[in-house]
Design an enzyme around this catalytic site. Structure first.
Site, PDB file in Angstrom:
ATOM      1  N   ASP A  99      -1.003 -22.004  14.493  1.00 21.71           N
ATOM      2  CA  ASP A  99       0.235 -22.662  14.947  1.00 21.71           C
ATOM      3  C   ASP A  99       1.486 -22.115  14.260  1.00 21.71           C
ATOM      4  O   ASP A  99       2.547 -22.028  14.887  1.00 21.71           O
ATOM      5  CB  ASP A  99       0.132 -24.193  14.803  1.00 21.71           C
ATOM      6  CG  ASP A  99      -0.304 -24.627  13.421  1.00 21.71           C
ATOM      7  OD1 ASP A  99      -0.714 -23.762  12.624  1.00 21.71           O
ATOM      8  OD2 ASP A  99      -0.234 -25.824  13.127  1.00 21.71           O
ATOM      9  N   MET A 126     -14.059 -26.197   5.042  1.00 16.90           N
ATOM     10  CA  MET A 126     -12.662 -26.104   5.465  1.00 16.90           C
ATOM     11  C   MET A 126     -12.357 -27.102   6.575  1.00 16.90           C
ATOM     12  O   MET A 126     -13.271 -27.586   7.252  1.00 16.90           O
ATOM     13  CB  MET A 126     -12.327 -24.679   5.897  1.00 16.90           C
ATOM     14  CG  MET A 126     -12.115 -23.763   4.703  1.00 16.90           C
ATOM     15  SD  MET A 126     -11.548 -22.123   5.154  1.00 16.90           S
ATOM     16  CE  MET A 126     -11.106 -21.490   3.537  1.00 16.90           C
ATOM     17  N   GLY A 127     -11.087 -27.367   6.775  1.00 21.60           N
ATOM     18  CA  GLY A 127     -10.658 -28.314   7.797  1.00 21.60           C
ATOM     19  C   GLY A 127      -9.488 -29.107   7.255  1.00 21.60           C
ATOM     20  O   GLY A 127      -9.682 -30.125   6.594  1.00 21.60           O
ATOM     21  N   ARG A 128      -8.302 -28.572   7.496  1.00 21.77           N
ATOM     22  CA  ARG A 128      -7.087 -29.185   6.933  1.00 21.77           C
ATOM     23  C   ARG A 128      -6.725 -30.486   7.654  1.00 21.77           C
ATOM     24  O   ARG A 128      -6.625 -31.536   7.052  1.00 21.77           O
ATOM     25  CB  ARG A 128      -5.944 -28.179   7.063  1.00 21.77           C
ATOM     26  CG  ARG A 128      -4.611 -28.670   6.642  1.00 21.77           C
ATOM     27  CD  ARG A 128      -3.581 -27.599   6.889  1.00 21.77           C
ATOM     28  NE  ARG A 128      -3.750 -26.489   5.968  1.00 21.77           N
ATOM     29  CZ  ARG A 128      -3.344 -26.502   4.705  1.00 21.77           C
ATOM     30  NH1 ARG A 128      -2.724 -27.558   4.221  1.00 21.77           N
ATOM     31  NH2 ARG A 128      -3.521 -25.460   3.936  1.00 21.77           N
ATOM     32  N   HIS A 144     -13.702 -19.884   0.779  1.00 22.91           N
ATOM     33  CA  HIS A 144     -13.412 -18.730   1.647  1.00 22.91           C
ATOM     34  C   HIS A 144     -14.652 -17.978   2.110  1.00 22.91           C
ATOM     35  O   HIS A 144     -14.534 -17.093   2.971  1.00 22.91           O
ATOM     36  CB  HIS A 144     -12.427 -17.798   0.941  1.00 22.91           C
ATOM     37  CG  HIS A 144     -11.090 -18.448   0.747  1.00 22.91           C
ATOM     38  ND1 HIS A 144     -10.840 -19.306  -0.299  1.00 22.91           N
ATOM     39  CD2 HIS A 144      -9.973 -18.433   1.503  1.00 22.91           C
ATOM     40  CE1 HIS A 144      -9.598 -19.762  -0.198  1.00 22.91           C
ATOM     41  NE2 HIS A 144      -9.050 -19.257   0.886  1.00 22.91           N
ATOM     42  N   GLY A 153      -4.178 -17.323   7.787  1.00 21.20           N
ATOM     43  CA  GLY A 153      -5.479 -17.062   7.165  1.00 21.20           C
ATOM     44  C   GLY A 153      -6.324 -16.174   8.071  1.00 21.20           C
ATOM     45  O   GLY A 153      -6.269 -16.305   9.287  1.00 21.20           O
ATOM     46  N   THR A 185      -7.683 -19.725  14.610  1.00 17.18           N
ATOM     47  CA  THR A 185      -7.794 -20.641  13.473  1.00 17.18           C
ATOM     48  C   THR A 185      -9.260 -20.926  13.217  1.00 17.18           C
ATOM     49  O   THR A 185     -10.004 -21.257  14.143  1.00 17.18           O
ATOM     50  CB  THR A 185      -7.050 -21.983  13.687  1.00 17.18           C
ATOM     51  OG1 THR A 185      -7.703 -22.986  12.900  1.00 17.18           O
ATOM     52  CG2 THR A 185      -7.086 -22.463  15.117  1.00 17.18           C
ATOM     53  N   GLU A 218     -12.154 -30.558   3.705  1.00  8.03           N
ATOM     54  CA  GLU A 218     -11.190 -30.544   2.578  1.00  8.03           C
ATOM     55  C   GLU A 218     -10.008 -31.485   2.819  1.00  8.03           C
ATOM     56  O   GLU A 218      -9.396 -31.978   1.883  1.00  8.03           O
ATOM     57  CB  GLU A 218     -10.673 -29.119   2.349  1.00  8.03           C
ATOM     58  CG  GLU A 218      -9.948 -28.590   3.580  1.00  8.03           C
ATOM     59  CD  GLU A 218      -9.468 -27.160   3.489  1.00  8.03           C
ATOM     60  OE1 GLU A 218      -9.592 -26.543   2.428  1.00  8.03           O
ATOM     61  OE2 GLU A 218      -8.966 -26.672   4.519  1.00  8.03           O
ATOM     62  N   ASP A 255     -10.287 -23.359  11.709  1.00  2.00           N
ATOM     63  CA  ASP A 255     -10.464 -24.813  11.802  1.00  2.00           C
ATOM     64  C   ASP A 255     -10.705 -25.292  13.240  1.00  2.00           C
ATOM     65  O   ASP A 255     -11.054 -26.457  13.439  1.00  2.00           O
ATOM     66  CB  ASP A 255      -9.224 -25.531  11.257  1.00  2.00           C
ATOM     67  CG  ASP A 255      -9.058 -25.379   9.750  1.00  2.00           C
ATOM     68  OD1 ASP A 255      -9.965 -24.830   9.119  1.00  2.00           O
ATOM     69  OD2 ASP A 255      -8.021 -25.827   9.221  1.00  2.00           O
ATOM     70  N   ASP A 306      -8.553 -26.028  15.432  1.00  2.00           N
ATOM     71  CA  ASP A 306      -7.697 -27.188  15.722  1.00  2.00           C
ATOM     72  C   ASP A 306      -6.453 -26.835  16.534  1.00  2.00           C
ATOM     73  O   ASP A 306      -5.473 -27.575  16.513  1.00  2.00           O
ATOM     74  CB  ASP A 306      -7.296 -27.902  14.419  1.00  2.00           C
ATOM     75  CG  ASP A 306      -6.498 -27.009  13.489  1.00  2.00           C
ATOM     76  OD1 ASP A 306      -6.374 -25.813  13.770  1.00  2.00           O
ATOM     77  OD2 ASP A 306      -6.005 -27.515  12.465  1.00  2.00           O
ATOM     78  N   ARG A 349       1.208 -15.105   5.120  1.00  2.00           N
ATOM     79  CA  ARG A 349       1.770 -16.346   5.679  1.00  2.00           C
ATOM     80  C   ARG A 349       3.296 -16.283   5.641  1.00  2.00           C
ATOM     81  O   ARG A 349       3.960 -17.293   5.446  1.00  2.00           O
ATOM     82  CB  ARG A 349       1.266 -17.554   4.896  1.00  2.00           C
ATOM     83  CG  ARG A 349      -0.231 -17.796   5.038  1.00  2.00           C
ATOM     84  CD  ARG A 349      -0.599 -19.167   4.513  1.00  2.00           C
ATOM     85  NE  ARG A 349      -2.012 -19.294   4.262  1.00  2.00           N
ATOM     86  CZ  ARG A 349      -2.898 -19.695   5.166  1.00  2.00           C
ATOM     87  NH1 ARG A 349      -2.506 -19.997   6.378  1.00  2.00           N
ATOM     88  NH2 ARG A 349      -4.183 -19.787   4.857  1.00  2.00           N
TER      89      ARG A 349
END
Ligand code: F6P
Length: 345
Positions: free
Chosen positions: A104, A170-172, A275, A11, A126, A224, A128, A130, A73
């Site tokens: 990652d 966002m935040g998987r 987004h 992303g 990222t 999310e 996120d 993370d 991706r």
């Protein structure tokens, strides 16, 4: 002098262009390298689709969101003969070192190529925040700012209508954006993937606020990837997974809208930022971090520091082993979430 390849994978996020510019400026001016940018992430390497990056075509991009190289991706290791094709393309183009900029998934491919004998240097990316082994990734601060401004705006309309507004960010796997923007925006409840939530407790916070503080509106910020306690799953927006096996998350705010309204009787509305959080111009912090990462990556590529990733530790840029970054996601600091919790309800 060497031939350096660059790509952006996964992303997008604000700050990618400053990284590219940093690599190119120091790479050409200081080291005399030739720099090639592969288009659309690993897809560009598989197809040997690249452009030469110069001072001219990387000028004026510092403040621009997205990535001038495009991204995808594409998973090399899910592509038939993927590794062979990548190595053949890199040899054909005479690339000595590859600098993949990504999260990652993208850096996982960089690590495997390094283990297969090809020199790589990773740049962490990222939205996120993370990724392990770095304190921050660029783009995160910009996303937090965008989400905070949205929460500020949601406050006034929630107050006018006496509503509970549930804002999905966002935040998987990790709730960094939710926690930071929730704290900065004065959210009344923050829900994150690291702490499965109890609906009764969430409704208790809201009811308590409405009944005892004289406030008749609330803001809930939810990542999310947040899921209910008792083994509940994160909400998904589609049945498909991407080539790295990730589900498309989304929809938790709409679920909560119904559930909280039903349980509390307060009128609820859901807002999904999506987004918007990843688009547009990077904040100054992310421009500087991206620039520092880009310059450090070209230094590492020139000094033979392969199989490494540039990282922010405190205020210093350092090198870490790619495997340290990829072992597990960097989850929310429990102390930070505890501090956010002081303001719930
Ligand atoms: O991994 C970063 C991220 O922005 C996640 O927060 C989100 O789940 C996902 O990417 C969205 O991906 P896409 O751009 O494919 O919709």
């Amino acid at each position: 002098m060497a031939r350096i390849g660059v790509l952006t994978g996964g992303g997008d996020c604000p700050g990618l262009n400053p990284v590219i510019r940093g690599i190119v400026r120091k790479g050409i001016d200081h080291y005399g390298h030739e720099i090639f940018g592969f288009r659309k992430g690993w897809k560009g390497v598989l197809d040997n689709d690249a452009i030469e990056l110069t001072r001219e075509n990387t000028s004026g991009i510092l403040h621009k969101g997205g990535t001038i190289l495009g991204t995808s991706r594409t998973n090399v290791y899910k592509t038939e003969n993927g590794e062979e094709r990548v190595l053949a393309a890199l040899e054909e183009r005479g690339i000595d070192v590859l600098i993949p900029i990504g999260g990652d998934d993208t850096l996982g491919v960089a690590r495997k190529l390094f283990e297969a004998g090809f020199p790589t240097v990773g740049v962490p990316k990222t939205i996120d925040n993370d990724l392990n082994a770095t304190d921050y990734t660029f783009g995160f601060q910009t996303a937090v700012q965008i989400a905070t401004e949205a929460i500020d705006r949601l406050h006034s309309t929630a107050e006018s209508h006496d509503r509970v507004i549930i804002c999905e960010v966002m935040g998987r796997d990790a709730g960094w954006i939710a926690c930071y923007s929730g704290m900065a925006g004065g959210a009344d409840v923050v829900l994150v993937p690291e702490h499965p939530f109890d609906l009764d407790e969430v409704c208790g916070h809201i009811t308590n606020r409405h009944e005892t503080t004289g406030r008749t509106f609330s803001i809930v910020v939810v990542a999310e990837g947040a899921a209910p306690a008792g083994g509940g799953e994160a909400a998904t927006a589609a049945d498909t997974v991407d080539s790295f096996g990730h589900a498309r998350l989304g929809g938790i705010a709409h679920q909560l809208e119904k559930q909280i309204e039903e349980k509390t009787g307060y009128e609820c509305r859901a807002t999904v930022l999506g987004h918007i959080q990843r688009g547009g111009s990077p904040l100054a912090f992310d421009r500087v971090l991206g620039t520092r990462f880009g310059v450090a990556a070209i230094d590492a590529a020139s000094n033979g520091d392969f199989g490494k990733m540039v990282a922010l530790h405190g205020t210093a840029i350092e090198l870490v082993a790619l495997e340290d970054a990829l072992s597990e996601p960097k989850l929310l600091d429990p102390q930070l979430f505890e501090t956010a919790g002081v303001f719930f309800g």
